[in-house]
Enzyme design. Structure first.
Site: not given
Length: 303
Positions: A72-73
């Site tokens: 997840p960014c």
């Protein structure tokens, strides 16, 4: 090649590598809509679910030459709070490391927003590099922009490639681009023209109007402020899910599924936008896969 896909989303890796004859030995995804896309599009592939709950025993049963995934960014993105490894989503990067440590693939490919390079003064990305070096991987990373790989959108992402073989330069060979597409700013006008031609033939030419390369954002496409806009003459409208699929390089209607007792024709747009916005760009992943095939010492003979 056999590969394990982590943080799979709607499976850009399989959309990219299936045509290369690669075999997916498992995926890991928890988002309900993305899971349903995986179930309906790839019913033969096992979804291992939450990466934090995948056991060593499950991983020992897998044989994977490649592990691929983008953790997840949001914790590394300028659009998020930038809390890095202090954010539970950011710490999922370490779960990726755990899986690599257990499976020990020959290759791994990790993707994220370019903000990860500077997050926390470089501590987050440095932690990932240190962990992978300690596992014995040679590393190379590069920021690649999807607009230079045949889709009409600007989408810059960091790709980190690791290789455990003898050739220390193998990762650099995989990410090396003799055409300089990801850094040739002098020809940006030409690139935009090429992208526009892609739109005309791929994403549709609406009412004879042409629209140029589009800037995309990371994260939740279901939010109104994250919709991309197309200018048609003197009008502006939102992209359709079909156009977003084409912008990311997916087959048409890849995300149009039966969802919560609704037929495919009634599939809501919101979760489709979100899933596509969180995905990797298929052509970039395919390019990396082809290069891995070319430079894997088990297959490549340098004569």
């Amino acid at each position: 090649m056999k590969y394990l896909s982590l943080f799979s989303g709607i499976e850009a890796a399989t959309a990219a590598w299936e045509s290369l004859g690669w075999e997916c030995v498992g995926v890991s995804e928890i988002d309900p809509f993305a899971c349903e896309v995986l179930k309906q599009r790839y019913p033969h592939i096992t979804n291992l679910g939450d990466i934090t709950k995948i056991t060593k025993e499950q991983l020992y049963e897998l044989e994977a030459d490649v592990i691929v995934g983008g953790s997840p960014c949001q914790s590394f993105s300028s659009a998020g709070k930038g809390e890095g490894l202090e954010d539970p989503r950011g710490r999922l990067m370490l779960e990726y490391v755990r899986v690599v440590r257990t499976v020990r693939p020959t290759w791994f490919v990790w993707e994220n927003v370019s903000g990860v390079l500077s997050n926390g003064g470089g501590v987050s990305f440095g932690t990932l590099l240190r962990e992978m070096v300690e596992l014995g991987y040679h590393l190379c990373w590069r920021v690649l922009d999807a607009q230079h790989f045949g889709v009409p959108q600007r989408r810059r992402r960091v790709f980190l490639v690791g290789y455990s073989g003898a050739d220390r330069e193998c990762c650099a060979k995989v990410l090396f681009d003799p055409e300089g597409r990801s850094r040739d700013f002098a020809t940006i006008g030409q690139a935009q023209q090429e992208d526009t031609r892609t739109v005309e033939s791929g994403a549709g030419n609406h009412e004879g109007q042409i629209f140029s390369c589009l800037q995309t954002t990371c994260g939740d496409y279901s939010r109104s402020d994250n919709f991309n806009m197309i200018e048609l003459g003197d009008r502006v409208r939102r992209l359709t899910p079909l156009e977003c699929e084409r912008l990311q390089g997916f087959p048409d209607n890849h995300t149009r599924i039966k969802w919560r007792n609704r037929s495919e024709d009634k599939c809501p747009d919101g979760p489709r936008y979100k899933a596509l916005g969180n995905s990797m760009a298929v052509p970039v992943v395919k390019w990396i896969g082809r290069n891995i095939e070319c430079y894997d010492e088990r297959y490549y003979l340098p004569w």
